[in-house]
Scaffold this motif. Sequence first.
Motif, mmCIF file in Angstrom:
data_model
loop_
_atom_site.group_PDB
_atom_site.id
_atom_site.type_symbol
_atom_site.label_atom_id
_atom_site.label_comp_id
_atom_site.label_asym_id
_atom_site.label_seq_id
_atom_site.Cartn_x
_atom_site.Cartn_y
_atom_site.Cartn_z
ATOM 1 N N GLY A 256 0.836 -1.210 0.000
ATOM 2 C CA GLY A 256 0.000 0.000 0.000
ATOM 3 C C GLY A 256 0.863 1.249 0.000
ATOM 4 O O GLY A 256 0.559 2.234 -0.678
ATOM 5 N N LEU A 257 1.963 1.191 0.737
ATOM 6 C CA LEU A 257 2.869 2.344 0.806
ATOM 7 C C LEU A 257 3.468 2.624 -0.584
ATOM 8 O O LEU A 257 3.542 3.771 -1.028
ATOM 9 C CB LEU A 257 3.973 2.061 1.824
ATOM 10 N N ILE A 258 3.855 1.556 -1.264
ATOM 11 C CA ILE A 258 4.377 1.734 -2.631
ATOM 12 C C ILE A 258 3.304 2.386 -3.501
ATOM 13 O O ILE A 258 3.560 3.316 -4.264
ATOM 14 C CB ILE A 258 4.794 0.370 -3.227
ATOM 15 N N TYR A 259 2.079 1.914 -3.332
ATOM 16 C CA TYR A 259 0.976 2.443 -4.144
ATOM 17 C C TYR A 259 0.747 3.923 -3.873
ATOM 18 O O TYR A 259 0.583 4.716 -4.799
ATOM 19 C CB TYR A 259 -0.285 1.630 -3.855
ATOM 20 N N VAL A 260 0.742 4.338 -2.588
ATOM 21 C CA VAL A 260 0.477 5.764 -2.333
ATOM 22 C C VAL A 260 1.644 6.642 -2.797
ATOM 23 O O VAL A 260 1.415 7.766 -3.246
ATOM 24 C CB VAL A 260 0.096 6.083 -0.865
ATOM 25 N N ILE A 261 2.861 6.124 -2.729
ATOM 26 C CA ILE A 261 3.976 6.916 -3.282
ATOM 27 C C ILE A 261 3.714 7.150 -4.767
ATOM 28 O O ILE A 261 3.917 8.236 -5.297
ATOM 29 C CB ILE A 261 5.323 6.205 -3.061
ATOM 30 N N CYS A 262 3.194 6.117 -5.401
ATOM 31 C CA CYS A 262 2.875 6.220 -6.827
ATOM 32 C C CYS A 262 1.783 7.263 -7.065
ATOM 33 O O CYS A 262 1.918 8.158 -7.896
ATOM 34 C CB CYS A 262 2.449 4.848 -7.338
ATOM 35 N N THR A 263 0.696 7.185 -6.298
ATOM 36 C CA THR A 263 -0.416 8.115 -6.558
ATOM 37 C C THR A 263 -0.024 9.554 -6.213
ATOM 38 O O THR A 263 -0.368 10.486 -6.935
ATOM 39 C CB THR A 263 -1.696 7.719 -5.785
ATOM 40 N N VAL A 264 0.725 9.729 -5.133
ATOM 41 C CA VAL A 264 1.163 11.074 -4.753
ATOM 42 C C VAL A 264 2.098 11.652 -5.827
ATOM 43 O O VAL A 264 2.038 12.838 -6.157
ATOM 44 C CB VAL A 264 1.844 11.036 -3.365
ATOM 45 N N SER A 265 2.916 10.790 -6.415
ATOM 46 C CA SER A 265 3.800 11.254 -7.491
ATOM 47 C C SER A 265 2.995 11.740 -8.682
ATOM 48 O O SER A 265 3.381 12.711 -9.349
ATOM 49 C CB SER A 265 4.731 10.133 -7.941
ATOM 50 N N ILE A 266 1.890 11.060 -8.953
ATOM 51 C CA ILE A 266 1.038 11.505 -10.060
ATOM 52 C C ILE A 266 0.525 12.915 -9.768
ATOM 53 O O ILE A 266 0.507 13.789 -10.638
ATOM 54 C CB ILE A 266 -0.138 10.526 -10.279
ATOM 55 N N GLY A 267 0.134 13.146 -8.513
ATOM 56 C CA GLY A 267 -0.305 14.485 -8.119
ATOM 57 C C GLY A 267 0.790 15.516 -8.351
ATOM 58 O O GLY A 267 0.532 16.611 -8.853
ATOM 59 N N LEU A 268 2.006 15.156 -8.020
ATOM 60 C CA LEU A 268 3.139 16.077 -8.193
ATOM 61 C C LEU A 268 3.365 16.385 -9.680
ATOM 62 O O LEU A 268 3.610 17.529 -10.064
ATOM 63 C CB LEU A 268 4.394 15.455 -7.585
ATOM 64 N N LEU A 269 3.217 15.349 -10.491
ATOM 65 C CA LEU A 269 3.390 15.538 -11.940
ATOM 66 C C LEU A 269 2.348 16.530 -12.467
ATOM 67 O O LEU A 269 2.660 17.436 -13.234
ATOM 68 C CB LEU A 269 3.270 14.190 -12.651
ATOM 69 N N VAL A 270 1.096 16.348 -12.015
ATOM 70 C CA VAL A 270 0.031 17.264 -12.423
ATOM 71 C C VAL A 270 0.414 18.690 -12.041
ATOM 72 O O VAL A 270 0.295 19.630 -12.821
ATOM 73 C CB VAL A 270 -1.309 16.873 -11.754
ATOM 74 N N SER A 271 0.914 18.834 -10.835
ATOM 75 C CA SER A 271 1.258 20.146 -10.312
ATOM 76 C C SER A 271 2.366 20.824 -11.121
ATOM 77 O O SER A 271 2.445 22.043 -11.196
ATOM 78 C CB SER A 271 1.693 20.010 -8.862
ATOM 79 N N MET A 272 3.242 20.013 -11.706
ATOM 80 C CA MET A 272 4.326 20.579 -12.513
ATOM 81 C C MET A 272 3.781 21.179 -13.801
ATOM 82 O O MET A 272 4.341 22.128 -14.353
ATOM 83 C CB MET A 272 5.320 19.473 -12.901
ATOM 84 N N ILE A 273 2.702 20.573 -14.307
ATOM 85 C CA ILE A 273 2.211 20.963 -15.625
ATOM 86 C C ILE A 273 1.349 22.224 -15.552
ATOM 87 O O ILE A 273 1.487 23.123 -16.362
ATOM 88 C CB ILE A 273 1.403 19.802 -16.255
ATOM 89 N N VAL A 274 0.460 22.288 -14.546
ATOM 90 C CA VAL A 274 -0.512 23.386 -14.525
ATOM 91 C C VAL A 274 0.075 24.612 -13.832
ATOM 92 O O VAL A 274 1.118 24.544 -13.199
ATOM 93 C CB VAL A 274 -1.806 22.953 -13.803
#
Lengths: 365, 526
Positions: A256-274
């Motif tokens: 689960g920890l690996i999974y949330v690191i993954c999902t949080v990273s997706i959030g960070l990627l979004v934040s870089m773009i907008v």
Amino acid sequence: MKLSRISAFAHKETLEIVRDPITVWIALAMPLVMLFLFGFALSFDVKDAPLMIVDHDRSAQSRALSNQFLNTSYFAFAGAPEDERVAEHALMEGRARAILSIPPGFGRRLARGETAPVQFVVDGTYGATAAIVSAYGRAIIYAFPSGALELPIEPQVRVWHNPQLESRNFIIPGLFAVILMALSPLLTALAVAREKELGTIAQIYASPLTRWEFILGKLFPYVVIAALQLTLVLAAGFLWFKIPMRGSFPLLMGLGLIYVICTVSIGLLVSMIVRTQVAAMLVAIIITLMPAFLFSGFVYPIFTMPEFFQGYSARIPTMYFVNISRGVVMRGAGLEELWGNALVLIVYTAVVLFLAAWLFKKRIA
Amino acid sequence: MVGPDGAGKSTLLQILSGILRPSFGECRVLGEDVRRHAERIQARVGYMSQGFSLYDRLSVAENIAFAAKIRDVPASAYAIRKRRLLDMAGLERFEARREAALSGGMRKKLALCANLIHEPPLLVLDEPSLGVDPLSRRELWRMLEAAKAAGRSIIFATSYMDEADASDRVLLLKDGRPLALGPPAELRKRAHGRVFSLRTNRADDVERALTRDARVLTFQKRSPEEFRVQLASNVLPSITDATLAPAQPSMEDAFTLISPDQLRETPAPAPPNTTQPGGVVVSARAVTHRFGAFVAVDDVSLEVKAGEVLGLLGPNGAGKTTLIRILCGLLAPSAGTAAVAGFDAARQSEEVRSRIGYVSQRFSLFLDLTPKENLLFFARAYGVPEDEITERIAWASARAGLGEDAGALVRSLSGAVRQRLALACAIVHRPRVLFLDEPTSGVDPISRFRFWRLIAAVAQSGVAVIVSTHYLEEATYCDRLGLMLDGRMIALDALAVLQKELGLEDASVEDVFLGFIQRERARSAA
């Protein structure tokens, strides 16, 4: 990369998060709200489907068959009209979900050892429930002691992994994956966009902070929050909904920890773009929440999808954690079986973070 | 670096800090190429962007500590440097306070501290003192002088001519191009023979003559007998009843006269007439407005007569905008009453709003419409009868000095033209009161002069005008001044009266403002 700079950045980020307690509370409460809403509301079990019985035979046998239906918790008696048309009308209006129609001479035929046809009409408006209702109906009819019917084979059906066929046992482990995908990236998505809106990002650009220091420092506090979310939903799932756990808790927490690191990273990627927080919110919802619901196998099985969407689903990390979560919880699967799913999540996270680092230019756009 | 909005100041500063890649050309900063080794430059400079650039949820101490850690300031040096910087900035008592709770001036000083903590060889500052109160501005400059004395180079953008004058060298930018680069004295020399002091005892006649004369570029009324006149060429105008004496050119004169398109024709403002101020149109009594615990406007009383121009002066956050919004009926005051054009601003805001014109800080224009379409919309929105609309629009355009409408979208117009269009839109319904909230921010000096002439002309047609600005030098264009600080009106009268009150005849507006700030501080301390 300097650890002191990463920790300075993570510390600053933590202070900012903690000083906005409302957002933190929302971040922690929302997963539970979602878990309870879907945990209670979403169920594929058929219970008390209104049934109308048109009994033209009025024999002991026909009454016995009717009772077989009504003695289960699947059907509820909705009336016994004399005319088929009355029952059909009720079906059309939705007052009945199924009609059991027993023709005259049913009892006599059975007594004579002949085949005795009965009619079972099911409202097919909701395809999934209709299939279940008709399966239940058929099962009851087959099980009816006809005396004459001697099957050469007697099937002994066992349902594995979820013997009571409780859909909750299946939905909640899936919900873990959906919730952590739908809600965990939101906060992170706002994180960089907020700095852009405030103008503080210019200070970061004009500093020795490197992109990886920035990304890791930014990521860390949000991973901690996501880990809290993970703990909360698991606790609610096992303690409140009392989902039976067949596998290992530490394994589920670790993956689960690996999974949330993954999902949080997706959030960070979004934040870089907008550029703005509003845009971050919208993009995050579109790329995480929606696919997590539709293309994760959480409700809609992936193997029944057209090939194109199966391929699409394979690109969304939620599917892999649905596999992991259901595997550990329902089947007691171990790492020797689930390592493939875990590996995909790790590779996915790495790719997302490299993309985020590549997009973070330390330059005014 | 000096130049109007859009001159390219911020862009150039960003290139010099290594955070913007130039499209062409070569640029080396601290010995490094900005294209190839931007990260080495980023790591060493101190760059302060426009606006606020620190974390509002962090305290003063936390912001400094963060800046120090990401720039690898050794712990041993950190404590000493921090104490020295905070001490110089007058922030040592506020270490635990959140950045968001500081005044604008304090936030700027803190940002400067955060950029000095790693002792950069080069400081790049984008309008560091914009909208800061005069006292904080002096403190900010004391810090910068100390940094210069310590051997740091400073490149900064400013719209304050006195700051430019105090620099070693000035770069004049316009439309992305450099117009001049050199020591201030040298640039000022270029304006020699173009600036004069004019003395007369028939001010009204002379003012009319100056307005009509094409050789006069700008002029300012310094006192009832003295004008400061800028000429477009070396040919002296012949004005009767006046004596002309050469005056020392200022940096602003140099800026105006070096601009190549200084003579670009804009319709001459309507000549002033000598109508005396009429009856009271705006009156506020003990108006107070609180946002939670924060008092934005504190017990302010004022009166403005028809035909009068009242200038509200003060730094960002002094309460100018809030006061204007209360008078416009857009905000109800927490206490006190305001009457505008005979109606209560809070309870009869509908009536008030149809009788006022309001030009907000950002000119509320529709960017995807043409000027004419904008005017048409505002005329209809204010209920101008259909059969009068054409005539009214023509009248408002003439009053606001708008040229021929070429049908271009507002989006493509310059700041100065948008400013005049916003004015036209605000007067198309013939309001009795006109409010302008910082209408001249970021516009070049000559456009600012012309805009003030337009404002004066509108006032002289019997409209009461209230203008807010943080350019103190614009005070000379107003009939009366209201000096605001921390929500309070610390002085309210004609400049000459205020000067006399402090015993500071001929003092600059900034010195007068400072005098009143000090008097206010002494009073509240007592």
